[in-house]
Design an enzyme around this catalytic site. Sequence first.
Site, mmCIF file in Angstrom:
data_model
loop_
_atom_site.group_PDB
_atom_site.id
_atom_site.type_symbol
_atom_site.label_atom_id
_atom_site.label_comp_id
_atom_site.label_asym_id
_atom_site.label_seq_id
_atom_site.Cartn_x
_atom_site.Cartn_y
_atom_site.Cartn_z
ATOM 1 N N TYR A 31 27.258 6.104 32.404
ATOM 2 C CA TYR A 31 28.348 5.443 31.262
ATOM 3 C C TYR A 31 28.669 6.375 30.263
ATOM 4 O O TYR A 31 28.110 7.740 30.289
ATOM 5 C CB TYR A 31 27.093 4.420 30.786
ATOM 6 C CG TYR A 31 26.327 4.650 29.724
ATOM 7 C CD1 TYR A 31 24.861 5.509 30.260
ATOM 8 C CD2 TYR A 31 26.188 4.841 28.426
ATOM 9 C CE1 TYR A 31 24.080 5.894 29.544
ATOM 10 C CE2 TYR A 31 25.305 5.117 27.460
ATOM 11 C CZ TYR A 31 23.969 5.719 28.220
ATOM 12 O OH TYR A 31 23.239 6.274 27.408
ATOM 13 N N LYS A 144 24.163 11.481 32.555
ATOM 14 C CA LYS A 144 24.404 10.082 31.538
ATOM 15 C C LYS A 144 24.051 8.935 32.420
ATOM 16 O O LYS A 144 24.942 8.243 32.486
ATOM 17 C CB LYS A 144 25.368 10.089 30.647
ATOM 18 C CG LYS A 144 25.116 9.377 29.382
ATOM 19 C CD LYS A 144 26.130 9.483 28.333
ATOM 20 C CE LYS A 144 26.378 8.697 27.197
ATOM 21 N NZ LYS A 144 24.943 8.640 26.411
ATOM 22 N N GLU A 176 14.748 16.576 23.151
ATOM 23 C CA GLU A 176 15.736 15.854 22.504
ATOM 24 C C GLU A 176 15.286 14.563 21.950
ATOM 25 O O GLU A 176 13.961 14.373 21.941
ATOM 26 C CB GLU A 176 16.896 15.579 23.351
ATOM 27 C CG GLU A 176 16.852 14.840 24.592
ATOM 28 C CD GLU A 176 17.879 14.507 25.432
ATOM 29 O OE1 GLU A 176 18.994 14.695 24.991
ATOM 30 O OE2 GLU A 176 17.701 14.051 26.732
ATOM 31 N N LEU A 200 20.406 16.019 27.696
ATOM 32 C CA LEU A 200 21.989 15.735 27.744
ATOM 33 C C LEU A 200 22.783 16.542 26.820
ATOM 34 O O LEU A 200 22.277 16.564 25.625
ATOM 35 C CB LEU A 200 22.402 14.053 27.500
ATOM 36 C CG LEU A 200 23.446 13.641 27.353
ATOM 37 C CD1 LEU A 200 24.011 13.537 29.051
ATOM 38 C CD2 LEU A 200 24.001 12.443 26.786
HETATM 39 N N1 PMP Z 1 20.588 12.627 24.463
HETATM 40 C C1 PMP Z 1 20.442 11.364 24.856
HETATM 41 C C2 PMP Z 1 19.361 11.163 25.711
HETATM 42 C C3 PMP Z 1 21.417 10.210 24.422
HETATM 43 O O1 PMP Z 1 21.210 9.029 24.824
HETATM 44 C C4 PMP Z 1 22.511 10.590 23.810
HETATM 45 C C5 PMP Z 1 23.442 9.575 23.261
HETATM 46 N N2 PMP Z 1 24.406 9.198 24.057
HETATM 47 C C6 PMP Z 1 22.676 12.022 23.372
HETATM 48 C C7 PMP Z 1 21.584 12.946 23.620
HETATM 49 C C8 PMP Z 1 23.738 12.459 22.330
HETATM 50 O O2 PMP Z 1 24.837 12.261 22.984
HETATM 51 P P1 PMP Z 1 26.349 12.193 22.297
HETATM 52 O O3 PMP Z 1 26.514 12.941 20.950
HETATM 53 O O4 PMP Z 1 27.294 12.469 23.393
HETATM 54 O O5 PMP Z 1 26.445 10.970 21.746
#
Ligand code: PMP
Length: 294
Positions: A31, A144, A176, A200
């Site tokens: 997603y 993701k 993270e 991620l």
């Molecule tokens: N890490 C994880 C586990 C996440 O779920 C998200 C949010 N989607 C992020 C990092 C940050 O990603 P982004 O800046 O692309 O929203």
Amino acid sequence: MIYFKDGEFLNEDQIQVSADDRGYAFGDGVYEVIKVYDGKLYTAKEHLERLVESAEKIRINLPYTMEELTEIVESLQSENQLTLGHIYLQVTRGVAPRAHQFPENSVPVVMGYAVESQRPLQNLEMGAAMKSVEDMRWLRCDIKSLNLLGNVLAKQDAIEAGCQEALFVRDGLVTEGASSNVFGIKDGVLHTHPANHFILNGITRRVVLQLANELEIPVLEKEFTLAEALDMDEFFFTSTNAEITPVVMMDQQPIGQGVPGPLTRKLQSAFNRQIPQLTAAGHAEERESNGPAS
Ligand code: PMP
């Protein structure tokens, strides 16, 4: 609300999902969440490229090209007349009787919608609190995936402790947040975990690294421990919805002076300058409420 599913734009009464959808049974899908500011999609290309990459990594053949995906998310924004909020888009491996292995002839199911969401102004201004939790997720956090059980449990743990976000720690090293990337600042250097399979690679993370570069803030993409995190001068987490949220408390201890730090403020200002600028009306609306932390 207008949804997109399998080539059609549908309202709430029309949209249906199958009980045999593999997203529902196995979380077998990927997603994206794309922010809309002032009626404009922000970093949509980067998000859609990551969707394509995530799908490839789990061997789902996306039925749409990048151009078609772009049209879908743009249509979701315009059909819903969304000014400030986000687009959610997911792809599952499709519908088939429940069995773990890939079904032979399933067609991926693509579903999306647009939802109003406010910027988390209170957290952006005042800062947030984090709680460290053990990172018990699988080893492909670079994908993701719809499978978010580890993230869900961690976030709940943090919320129940009165915090806004969880800080994942694997083998003593900070990875993270439950739904964000994390950064620490020590002696003027910005520290963050390298983009490998333990995290991620957030789109906001990439924006922050770019802004740090422009602001000539030195960056170190290298693991650090929980003890080092607690000893940082400044700390923040980033995501599409959380933007750059300062962290002022971690495991009930203040970070630095216990208030958002100067380099975090500098990065926030630089971030605000490069998002599609909100009209005066958009600002007035935003200030009425404080959105979710991420
Ligand atoms: N890490 C994880 C586990 C996440 O779920 C998200 C949010 N989607 C992020 C990092 C940050 O990603 P982004 O800046 O692309 O929203």
